[in-house]
Design a protein around this motif. Structure first.
Motif, PDB file in Angstrom:
ATOM      1  N   GLU A  28     -43.197  49.003  72.333  1.00 44.77           N
ATOM      2  CA  GLU A  28     -42.506  50.212  71.885  1.00 44.77           C
ATOM      3  C   GLU A  28     -41.299  50.414  72.795  1.00 44.77           C
ATOM      4  O   GLU A  28     -41.435  50.420  74.014  1.00 44.77           O
ATOM      5  N   ARG A  49     -37.583  48.273  64.686  1.00 43.61           N
ATOM      6  CA  ARG A  49     -38.460  48.589  63.543  1.00 43.61           C
ATOM      7  C   ARG A  49     -38.556  47.402  62.603  1.00 43.61           C
ATOM      8  O   ARG A  49     -39.604  47.167  62.012  1.00 43.61           O
ATOM      9  N   GLU A  51     -42.218  49.895  67.354  1.00 44.63           N
ATOM     10  CA  GLU A  51     -41.768  51.280  67.329  1.00 44.63           C
ATOM     11  C   GLU A  51     -40.589  51.451  68.283  1.00 44.63           C
ATOM     12  O   GLU A  51     -40.442  50.727  69.268  1.00 44.63           O
ATOM     13  N   ARG A  66     -38.493  54.825  69.995  1.00 42.11           N
ATOM     14  CA  ARG A  66     -38.478  56.281  70.113  1.00 42.11           C
ATOM     15  C   ARG A  66     -37.202  56.692  70.839  1.00 42.11           C
ATOM     16  O   ARG A  66     -36.845  56.074  71.842  1.00 42.11           O
TER      17      ARG A  66
END
Lengths: 265, 474
Positions: free
Chosen positions: A7, A35, A40, A42
């Protein structure tokens, strides 16, 4: 090292103050490219008065802004906040700074009016305000290890930046002015931190540089050899079209600075 | 000593007459050769022959001059105001084709003049490029200046917003004490203008609108108070940085508008129903132009008309008789399809067009043409500030075109449009053909085009016989 799907934690610094030249396209590209790989991404937006925790972000981004906004950010980055940013980069975090953001991360900025703005000193670089603007399409021969390629973008700045021995240029200009219009250097690299004058946005049309940043940012916490490849046919075509265009435009007229630039230190 | 309009006398007429004649000849020639609307080059020729030609011609307009400036809405506002003036029995001299530098204004004056340089009209109505406003005020000594809005547009040409605002302030400070300034109250930067002017300042704005935005958009430019730098607090957002705002830092707040829209009902691409309130009267009007941004244009024109002494009847006549400004929401029939042509030249313009398209449903055929010529701005970075993510679900086919077609295509890919729906055709003629082929008989093709791409597409349509030439309009 963590297991499981990576992530990417992006920290977008001063998104509402330092985004005058569409630089947020860089964040769009970073998120999109994670993605697409099933990972992920953020984005945390941090602005004036909000502290930076160096361990909570893998990649920092700061774009270009207008003079007044740049002054506000300069004040905010003085002290602890700038220190936290330096600590994160020393610890291996990735960083991309564009134009005004790049200038603020150097040692100091001397404005045209003689004001002396202290910088974050992440980059061994100094910027002096000039009386003419460097404006136009740019092509750069990027020498960054692991992202060797051309870079295409658009520059629009009056600051002349000179690098000291503590960092190296991101590449050499093929067309355009780059750091100062004199020494042929464009941008700077220190560890996994990059400063550059290129808008465009930069990363969408230069996907190898985007992946260089993502890989370095993630390696701090994940065991990763390389990134799985993406279908970059459209990115490559856009890159080639922009490169052809700037090469067709020919060499830029040399702008001689009215006053000599002081060399750093 | 600077020459004032009244200093022009018979002695100078011969030179002016020669310049005007040369300008007319060049215009005629460039139209004959199909070189386009011929709006700037003739102006250059005239100014070469007679540097003071614009003021010499303008000084012969009995009703003086009106200037309309700002980033977006100049053309629509001046066309609406022109219609109102005509409905009120006046004959405006008007630079209709969006040629808004001194050269374009000069050409428009010459075009409307007889061979002695006397314009056949009673009032000058000119849209003026933001950066040209100081020069235009200096030359034309306008009786009214309207400023619509200020957005980030072509930073490579204009520089940053604050310095543009300072230059505009300096221009307004040069107005005569009897002049009027009409400003958009909903734009915090525009409403801060006119601090040093001796002219009387008036405001227009939207008071009641549904469909306001919940949050500021990425393309919102002036989010900080110009006086003290604090972030502005908004009660309502209309679009971009337009809205009802106040400054928690220094207490500055939005000025109360003299000319207001008390109620707005948007009806998609068809237009809006607007209740307008002015000091003398109020009325319900139907405006055949989409979006809240056109309500601002209506209010600017209406306020201008009132300040020029026109009443409700002229305003109503102008709005009802309005024919669309070139490229600003024109519907052009071609090959059994309809081409809906909308100029989209900067983040705010694009966002508003996208918001309007959202009302048209999904499965659309869209032609998006992005040019990077000087008049468009060489830097196309701004497309990354447009909320194309909201456009992405709409097209079943999007043809990217223009000198920066690949940048446009890439922006749409990163906005989430599947690449199987994307087609890249740099050449506008090929792009138009591809878009028409993708549309069914009777369907609409939505063409979103930057400034020079709009001109180019319009010229192409004229050659194909689908649209009248620019100079045949009006």
């Amino acid at each position: 090292m963590k297991l499981g799907l990576p992530e990417l934690r992006i920290c977008h610094l001063y998104p509402e103050l330092m985004n005058i030249y569409g630089d947020r396209g860089n964040v769009i590209a970073l998120v999109w490219r994670c993605r697409r790989r099933g990972w992920e991404a953020r984005v945390t937006r941090l602005s004036l008065g909000e502290p930076i925790d160096p361990s909570r972000h893998d990649l920092f981004f700061i774009g270009g802004g207008q003079d007044r906004e740049q002054m506000m950010v300069c004040e905010d980055l003085a002290g602890e906040k700038g220190e936290a940013l330096r600590a994160a980069v020393e610890d291996g975090a990735a960083l991309l700074s564009i134009c005004g953001g790049y200038q603020l991360l150097g040692k100091r900025f001397l404005t045209c009016t003689g004001e002396n703005l202290p910088g974050v000193s992440l980059f061994d670089a100094e910027t002096v305000g000039g009386d003419t603007r460097f404006i136009g399409n740019v092509a750069v021969d990027c020498r960054l290890e692991g992202a060797e390629s051309t870079l295409v973008g658009f520059e629009n700045h009056s600051g002349r930046t000179r690098l000291g021995p503590g960092c190296r240029p991101l590449g050499r200009v093929i067309r355009g002015y780059g750091n100062n219009g004199e020494d042929g250097g464009e941008g700077c690299v220190y560890r996994h931190a990059i400063g550059t004058y290129l808008h465009g946005s930069l990363l969408p049309k230069n996907p190898r540089l985007a992946d260089w940043l993502i890989l370095r940012a993630l390696r701090r916490r994940y065991q990763l050899e390389a990134l799985p490849p993406l279908d970059d046919a459209l990115e490559d075509a856009a890159h080639r079209a922009a490169l052809d265009m700037v090469l067709r435009e020919g060499k830029r007229p040399r702008l001689s600075p009215r006053r000599r630039l002081p060399s750093p230190r | 000593m600077k020459s004032r309009p009244s200093d022009y006398n018979i002695r100078m007429d011969m030179r002016l007459a020669a310049a005007v004649a040369a300008g007319k000849a060049v215009t005629w020639l460039s139209r004959r050769l199909g070189a386009g609307a011929g709006s700037n080059f003739p102006g250059k020729v005239i100014l070469r022959l007679h540097a003071d030609a614009p003021q010499a011609m303008a000084s012969r307009l009995p009703g003086g001059c009106v200037l309309v400036s700002g980033t977006n809405g100049k053309t629509t506002t001046s066309n609406l105001l022109s219609g109102m003036l005509r409905a009120g029995g006046r004959l405006p001299v008007h630079n209709r084709v969006g040629a808004n530098l001194i050269t374009g204004i000069t050409a428009a004056l010459a075009q409307a003049s007889d061979l002695r340089g006397a314009p056949r009209g009673d009032i000058g109505l000119f849209e003026v490029d933001e950066a040209t406003l100081p020069a235009a005020v200096e030359r034309l000594r306008p009786r009214l200046v309207i400023v619509t809005n200020l957005f980030r547009d072509q930073l490579d040409r204009y520089g940053e917003l604050e310095s543009l605002a300072r230059r505009m302030d300096a221009a307004l400070a040069g107005l005569n004490p009897g002049a009027d300034v009409l400003l958009n109250a909903d734009d915090p930067l525009v409403s801060s203008l006119g601090r040093d002017t001796r002219a009387t300042v008036h405001y227009y704005g939207i008071e009641g609108a549904r469909d306001t935005e919940k949050a500021l958009r990425h393309a919102a430019d002036s989010k900080h108070c110009r006086e003290c730098g604090s972030p502005l607090a908004f009660d309502a957002h209309y679009f971009a940085h337009m809205g009802r705002y106040s400054c928690p830092g220094c207490g500055r707040s939005r000025p109360a508008p003299e000319f207001a829209a008390s109620r707005v009902e948007l009806r998609g691409t068809a237009g809006s129903r607007v209740t307008v309130v002015t000091p003398g009267w109020s009325a319900d009007l139907f405006l055949g132009l989409p979006g809240l941004y056109n309500v601002h244009n209506l209010l600017a024109a209406l306020g201008g008309a009132q300040l020029l002494g026109l009443g409700e009847e002229a305003v109503r006549g102008g709005v009802e008789g309005y024919s669309t400004a070139f490229g600003r929401g024109e519907r052009i029939p071609i090959d059994g399809r309809t081409l809906f042509l909308v100029l989209s030249k900067n983040p705010t313009g694009f966002n508003e067009v996208i918001r309007t398209l959202r009302g048209e449903g999904e499965g659309l055929v869209v032609l998006a043409a992005l040019n990077d010529r000087i008049a468009d701005g060489r830097d196309v970075s701004w497309i990354w500030d447009v909320d194309f993510e909201e456009l992405a679900p709409l097209p079943r086919r999007l043809v990217a075109a223009g000198t920066r077609a690949w940048d446009m295509a890439l922006r749409m890919k990163y906005a989430g449009l599947d690449t199987s729906r994307l087609e890249v055709r740099g050449d506008l003629r090929e792009a138009l053909r591809a878009a028409l082929a993708a549309a069914e008989e009777g369907e609409t093709v939505y063409a979103l085009t930057t400034y020079t791409a709009t001109l180019e597409l319009r010229r192409l349509l004229t050659r194909l016989g689908a649209a009248p030439g620019l100079w045949e309009e009006g």
